[in-house]
Motif scaffolding. Structure first.
Motif, mmCIF file in Angstrom:
data_model
loop_
_atom_site.group_PDB
_atom_site.id
_atom_site.type_symbol
_atom_site.label_atom_id
_atom_site.label_comp_id
_atom_site.label_asym_id
_atom_site.label_seq_id
_atom_site.Cartn_x
_atom_site.Cartn_y
_atom_site.Cartn_z
ATOM 1 N N ILE A 113 60.736 53.752 60.212
ATOM 2 C CA ILE A 113 59.928 53.408 61.381
ATOM 3 C C ILE A 113 58.659 52.681 60.965
ATOM 4 O O ILE A 113 58.295 51.649 61.538
ATOM 5 N N ALA A 114 57.984 53.185 59.931
ATOM 6 C CA ALA A 114 56.699 52.613 59.516
ATOM 7 C C ALA A 114 56.822 51.152 59.095
ATOM 8 O O ALA A 114 55.926 50.340 59.367
ATOM 9 N N ALA A 115 57.926 50.791 58.451
ATOM 10 C CA ALA A 115 58.087 49.430 57.930
ATOM 11 C C ALA A 115 58.029 48.378 59.025
ATOM 12 O O ALA A 115 57.632 47.232 58.773
ATOM 13 N N SER A 116 58.414 48.744 60.241
ATOM 14 C CA SER A 116 58.388 47.780 61.348
ATOM 15 C C SER A 116 56.973 47.440 61.787
ATOM 16 O O SER A 116 56.783 46.506 62.591
ATOM 17 N N TYR A 117 55.972 48.162 61.288
ATOM 18 C CA TYR A 117 54.584 47.905 61.647
ATOM 19 C C TYR A 117 53.770 47.382 60.461
ATOM 20 O O TYR A 117 52.541 47.356 60.521
ATOM 21 N N LEU A 118 54.453 46.953 59.410
ATOM 22 C CA LEU A 118 53.798 46.399 58.235
ATOM 23 C C LEU A 118 54.229 44.947 58.038
ATOM 24 O O LEU A 118 55.373 44.594 58.332
ATOM 25 N N HIS A 119 53.310 44.112 57.517
ATOM 26 C CA HIS A 119 53.620 42.700 57.336
ATOM 27 C C HIS A 119 53.050 42.197 56.011
ATOM 28 O O HIS A 119 52.074 42.740 55.497
ATOM 29 N N GLY A 120 53.687 41.147 55.492
ATOM 30 C CA GLY A 120 53.352 40.665 54.159
ATOM 31 C C GLY A 120 52.263 39.625 54.096
ATOM 32 O O GLY A 120 51.793 39.302 53.006
ATOM 33 N N SER A 121 51.843 39.079 55.228
ATOM 34 C CA SER A 121 50.780 38.074 55.243
ATOM 35 C C SER A 121 50.334 37.847 56.683
ATOM 36 O O SER A 121 50.981 38.312 57.630
ATOM 37 N N LEU A 122 49.239 37.107 56.830
ATOM 38 C CA LEU A 122 48.756 36.790 58.168
ATOM 39 C C LEU A 122 49.795 35.956 58.921
ATOM 40 O O LEU A 122 50.049 36.196 60.114
ATOM 41 N N LEU A 123 50.411 34.999 58.239
ATOM 42 C CA LEU A 123 51.422 34.163 58.881
ATOM 43 C C LEU A 123 52.618 34.992 59.330
ATOM 44 O O LEU A 123 53.186 34.762 60.403
ATOM 45 N N HIS A 124 52.993 35.978 58.530
ATOM 46 C CA HIS A 124 54.120 36.849 58.842
ATOM 47 C C HIS A 124 53.890 37.598 60.155
ATOM 48 O O HIS A 124 54.753 37.600 61.052
ATOM 49 N N ILE A 125 52.746 38.215 60.300
ATOM 50 C CA ILE A 125 52.487 38.996 61.503
ATOM 51 C C ILE A 125 52.298 38.090 62.718
ATOM 52 O O ILE A 125 52.733 38.424 63.823
ATOM 53 N N VAL A 126 51.687 36.916 62.524
ATOM 54 C CA VAL A 126 51.494 35.995 63.646
ATOM 55 C C VAL A 126 52.839 35.542 64.208
ATOM 56 O O VAL A 126 53.065 35.566 65.422
ATOM 57 N N PHE A 127 53.767 35.139 63.342
ATOM 58 C CA PHE A 127 55.086 34.706 63.793
ATOM 59 C C PHE A 127 55.813 35.823 64.548
ATOM 60 O O PHE A 127 56.403 35.592 65.605
#
Length: 280
Positions: A113-127
């Protein structure tokens, strides 16, 4: 006025005003709508469209900021758009990145569940958040808020389970859950048919094709997670049904609240791990 408040309520299933002592809701047929087991904070639904999408967005942003802050490195300020504000692998592992190593070696099943709320970069989360903003309203409109929450949560879990079965060691991102929304939309369009259903199927099918092309062209993309998320979302859509075929039920509300409560518990545990890591 006070007597009315004591003797009537909104049906937990269809939100029609009914007597608290009514044996059955005259609108939807729910038995004993005034029962404490059916009318409580956990079974009154998950809120409106804007509220739930905003909550998911805020949770993702908060976890992203925490992942960067607890192990801030000069490399995180790289000029490369693909690496700008990129959290360290250690901070992501602490907060709940998933995969074969966290699941099978560290037994961190909560990371699904937690992994779905983590991102590897600003571009990753923005997309990913742009995709959520575009897909979320469609799924809420056709499935309802409660079923959307269940599809989103279960697709993230299913997508990451499938990617682990294919040997992906570490993975993060909301894309598995978002691909679940794509899978549910594809199922809806194909099942509903007609001009509207076919239009949805064609448009969302283009999204799915684009995601897989992007995944094969760009290294480091978890294609198994994307495919697993879409499959999980389509299956969830099939079993939960959409509004044209079935009304939102009490069971949908219970499943939705279970997903919300489970996610909140996991994210609180993730934050505690992160703060402990920061202070030690």
């Amino acid at each position: 006025m006070n007597a009315s408040k004591r003797t009537s309520l909104l049906c937990p299933n269809c939100r029609t005003l009914v007597s608290r002592s009514a044996p059955v809701c005259p609108s939807c047929g729910m038995k004993n709508p005034g029962s404490i087991w059916k009318d409580n904070i956990f079974t009154r639904g998950a809120g409106g469209e804007n509220g739930i999408l905003r909550t998911i967005l805020i949770a993702n942003i908060a976890m992203f900021v925490l992942s960067v802050v607890i192990d801030l490195r000069p490399a995180a300020l790289s000029g490369s758009p693909f690496n700008f504000l990129s959290p360290s692998n250690q901070s992501l592992l602490v907060l709940g990145s998933t995969g074969t190593i966290p699941l099978l070696q560290l037994h961190r099943w909560w990371s699904l569940i937690a992994a779905s709320y983590l991102h590897g970069s600003l571009l990753h989360i923005v997309f990913n958040m742009i995709a959520l903003h575009q897909l979320g309203p469609l799924i809420i409109r056709e499935y309802g808020t409660n079923r959307m929450i269940a599809i989103y949560t279960l697709s993230g879990i299913g997508g990451y389970l499938i990617s682990a079965l294919f040997g992906v060691r570490f993975t993060i991102g909301a894309s598995a859950a978002i691909c679940g929304l794509i899978g549910a939309a594809l199922y809806y369009g194909k099942s509903r048919g007609g001009a509207y259903g076919n239009a949805i199927y064609s448009q969302i099918g283009g999204w799915a094709l684009g995601i897989f092309i992007f995944g094969f062209l760009v290294p480091g993309i978890n294609n198994f997670g994307h495919a697993g998320g879409m499959l999980s979302g389509a299956l969830a859509g099939y079993f939960l049904g959409y509004r044209d075929r079935s009304q939102d039920t009490f069971g949908h509300k219970v499943l939705s609240m279970a997903c919300i409560v489970g996610t909140v518990i996991v994210l609180i545990w993730s934050i505690i791990n992160g703060l402990f890591f920061l202070l030690t």
